[in-house]
Scaffold this active site. Structure first.
Site, PDB file in Angstrom:
ATOM      1  N   LEU A  35      70.819  -7.523  -0.188  1.00 51.65           N
ATOM      2  CA  LEU A  35      70.105  -7.282   1.157  1.00 51.65           C
ATOM      3  C   LEU A  35      68.848  -7.322   0.913  1.00 51.65           C
ATOM      4  O   LEU A  35      67.921  -7.609   1.907  1.00 51.65           O
ATOM      5  CB  LEU A  35      70.752  -6.104   1.666  1.00 51.65           C
ATOM      6  CG  LEU A  35      72.272  -6.358   2.286  1.00 51.65           C
ATOM      7  CD1 LEU A  35      72.911  -5.170   2.684  1.00 51.65           C
ATOM      8  CD2 LEU A  35      71.870  -7.336   3.498  1.00 51.65           C
ATOM      9  N   THR A  62      75.810  -0.610   3.070  1.00 52.59           N
ATOM     10  CA  THR A  62      75.134  -1.687   3.684  1.00 52.59           C
ATOM     11  C   THR A  62      74.157  -1.331   4.847  1.00 52.59           C
ATOM     12  O   THR A  62      73.023  -1.888   4.828  1.00 52.59           O
ATOM     13  CB  THR A  62      76.396  -2.560   4.609  1.00 52.59           C
ATOM     14  OG1 THR A  62      77.132  -3.014   3.676  1.00 52.59           O
ATOM     15  CG2 THR A  62      75.493  -3.660   5.265  1.00 52.59           C
ATOM     16  N   PHE A  68      74.652  -1.337  -4.901  1.00 59.61           N
ATOM     17  CA  PHE A  68      74.631  -2.627  -5.272  1.00 59.61           C
ATOM     18  C   PHE A  68      74.342  -3.587  -3.948  1.00 59.61           C
ATOM     19  O   PHE A  68      74.025  -4.859  -4.161  1.00 59.61           O
ATOM     20  CB  PHE A  68      76.203  -3.152  -5.739  1.00 59.61           C
ATOM     21  CG  PHE A  68      76.939  -3.600  -4.814  1.00 59.61           C
ATOM     22  CD1 PHE A  68      77.872  -2.666  -4.036  1.00 59.61           C
ATOM     23  CD2 PHE A  68      77.035  -5.040  -4.548  1.00 59.61           C
ATOM     24  CE1 PHE A  68      78.640  -3.208  -3.024  1.00 59.61           C
ATOM     25  CE2 PHE A  68      77.970  -5.400  -3.567  1.00 59.61           C
ATOM     26  CZ  PHE A  68      78.793  -4.601  -2.994  1.00 59.61           C
ATOM     27  N   LYS A  69      74.449  -2.932  -2.885  1.00 55.28           N
ATOM     28  CA  LYS A  69      74.091  -3.892  -1.709  1.00 55.28           C
ATOM     29  C   LYS A  69      72.798  -4.238  -1.555  1.00 55.28           C
ATOM     30  O   LYS A  69      72.570  -5.296  -1.024  1.00 55.28           O
ATOM     31  CB  LYS A  69      74.454  -3.029  -0.302  1.00 55.28           C
ATOM     32  CG  LYS A  69      75.918  -2.532  -0.129  1.00 55.28           C
ATOM     33  CD  LYS A  69      76.788  -3.464   0.319  1.00 55.28           C
ATOM     34  CE  LYS A  69      78.024  -3.093   0.687  1.00 55.28           C
ATOM     35  NZ  LYS A  69      78.814  -2.034  -0.119  1.00 55.28           N
ATOM     36  N   ASP A  70      71.740  -3.534  -2.385  1.00 52.99           N
ATOM     37  CA  ASP A  70      70.560  -3.961  -2.433  1.00 52.99           C
ATOM     38  C   ASP A  70      70.182  -5.266  -3.069  1.00 52.99           C
ATOM     39  O   ASP A  70      69.253  -5.968  -2.656  1.00 52.99           O
ATOM     40  CB  ASP A  70      69.724  -2.924  -2.901  1.00 52.99           C
ATOM     41  CG  ASP A  70      69.572  -1.432  -2.504  1.00 52.99           C
ATOM     42  OD1 ASP A  70      69.390  -1.647  -1.156  1.00 52.99           O
ATOM     43  OD2 ASP A  70      69.477  -0.412  -3.221  1.00 52.99           O
TER      44      ASP A  70
END
Ligand SMILES: *Cc1c(COP(=O)(O)O)cnc(C)c1O
Length: 462
Positions: A116, A144, A111-113
């Site tokens: 980011l 991350t 989910f960091k995408d």
């Protein structure tokens, strides 16, 4: 829209300066001076928007006119064009009262995408517009780092250095970071835990001279842009449930480490999204679960678990929540954080604890319960949960009322954590992008976990 620090010692700044500052110069965290309110009418108007259109509306509330709308639209469109699913974050119905919000369709399968990819493009935009040098420094428990590197690799004007705990991330996470061979990327494998990495980063950022001399920028969830980007999918999921006839309030369960993702949900609720309960799921590193049950915030002993991205004892975003819990009183927050630094713990009074318990339900998932949830949901619903998502789902099974429509945030694709999946004898096929990683050479340097060792590396690289 202006941004201020939870500790009250930073003069209000605009959106771009807030992104560039990362950690507030007074050691606090930046928050919006006032939280924009989304009315019921606006919610109705947003119901039919695509993910990208919704993101544009929500960012517009926080950016004001600092980024012209056409530029902001391009940033949003570029950021989500790299996702493999047309809905960006699709919602899957598992049963009548349980939905999974799949946040892992971006380039690094976590989910960091979502935040980011956007932050990487935003940094490039800001670097070009304002001629700023962007040297990104971050610590990662696994996802991350991969995601931030993917967001900026090869981009002109940007360099990135990521610290990860040596040998304490999953194989796929390690490969995603270290097989990148762009010259603007440096991976440091630190001998220590993620908390060590995060502490070093925090101390280097708190050294304002060092931070300015080397133009250090943050990509950890102390950066407010990440939080804002993550509020979008709470709204998006709410609308998809409405499409399926789930009227009224809904609950969300969030696998939590640094309190970033769940804070985004808290912010969405403060903006006016009708969220019933926020279920805070931890693994055996359960400082936040204990805080919700007894009002004491005190790190315990580090435990390695199947969900390494949540193996965190000190949650960097927690201070943002304290700020709102104490009625935006920066003096109270400063005192609490000073107490935490001096004594290694802080405790809130009974009336505050009652507020906390009305805002969150919490459950700490044991290692076996996590694997059981993976096995159980695979057998019963033919749905494969990754171990982080499994913590969120196991927490729902413990604390949600039956029939209460709940969305489990799915924070990673199971292929990233095959070590855990295999323990329940489940065989999965890797997506081709992940399979390809195993044939590539790795680039990383193993370093000791001291500030000086890291500083030496940075001075050479930046
Ligand atoms: C980062 C991460 C989390 C924890 O999110 P926080 O914002 O730190 O609470 C949970 N699951 C996965 C897969 C992650 O990468």
């Amino acid at each position: 829209m202006e941004y201020i620090s939870t500790r009250g010692q930073v003069a209000p700044i605009g959106f771009i300066d807030a992104i560039l500052m990362g950690l507030a110069d007074d050691g606090g965290l930046l928050v919006p001076k006032t939280i924009p309110q989304v009315s019921a009418d606006t919610l109705r108007a947003w119901q039919g928007l695509s993910y990208q259109e919704l993101a544009l509306e929500i960012f517009s509330l926080y950016v004001n006119d600092e980024i012209p709308r056409a530029d902001l639209k391009k940033l949003v469109d570029d950021s989500y064009a790299t996702f493999r699913h047309e809905d960006v974050t699709p919602v899957r119905r598992i049963r009548d009262d349980l939905y999974v919000l799949e946040l892992f369709h971006g380039p690094t399968f976590a989910f960091k995408d979502v935040a980011l990819q956007f932050l990487g493009n935003l940094y490039q935009y800001v670097s070009q517009k304002t001629n700023s040098i962007i040297h990104i420094l971050g610590a990662t428990s696994g996802d991350t780092g991969a995601s931030a590197i993917e967001g900026v690799r090869g981009k002109a004007g940007i360099r990135i250095c990521i610290l990860h705990p040596h040998g304490k991330v999953s194989k796929v996470q390690e490969l995603q970071m270290t097989t990148v061979d762009d010259a603007n990327v440096l991976n440091l494998a630190v001998e220590g835990t993620f908390d060590d990495c995060q502490r070093i980063i925090k101390e280097l950022f708190a050294d304002v001279d060092f931070k300015h001399r080397y133009h250090l920028r943050a990509i950890n969830s102390i950066n407010i842009a990440r939080i804002l980007a993550q509020t979008v999918y709470y709204f998006y999921a709410y609308f998809r449930l409405a499409d399926q006839g789930q009227a009224g309030k809904i609950s969300f369960s969030v696998p939590t480490g640094n309190f970033g993702d769940i804070f985004a949900g808290y912010l969405a609720r403060k903006m006016g999204l009708p969220i019933h309960r926020l279920i805070l799921a931890t693994n055996e590193n359960n400082i936040l679960e204990r805080f919700v049950s007894d009002g004491i915030y005190q790190p315990g002993e580090f435990r390695g678990t199947y969900s390494p991205s949540m193996d965190i004892q000190v949650a960097s975003n927690f201070e943002r929540y304290l700020y709102y819990l104490y009625g935006e009183d920066s003096t109270a927050v400063t005192a609490l954080m000073a107490q935490f630094k001096a004594e290694g713990r802080l405790e809130i009074p009974a009336d505050k604890l009652a507020t906390v318990q009305s805002e969150f339900a919490a459950y700490g998932v044991q290692n076996d319960e996590c694997l059981d949830a993976i096995g159980d949901y695979h057998a019963r619903y033919d749905y494969l949960l990754d171990p982080h998502t499994a913590c969120g789902v196991a927490a729902i099974d413990k604390v949600a009322g039956s029939g209460e429509a709940t969305v489990a945030l799915s924070t990673a694709h199971p292929a990233k954590f095959d070590e855990a999946i295999r323990l329940r004898s489940i065989a999965q096929t890797y997506p081709p992008q992940i399979k390809a990683l195993f044939d590539k050479p790795q680039h990383q340097r193993v370093v000791g976990g001291t500030n000086d060792a890291i500083k030496d590396e940075l001075v050479r690289f930046f």
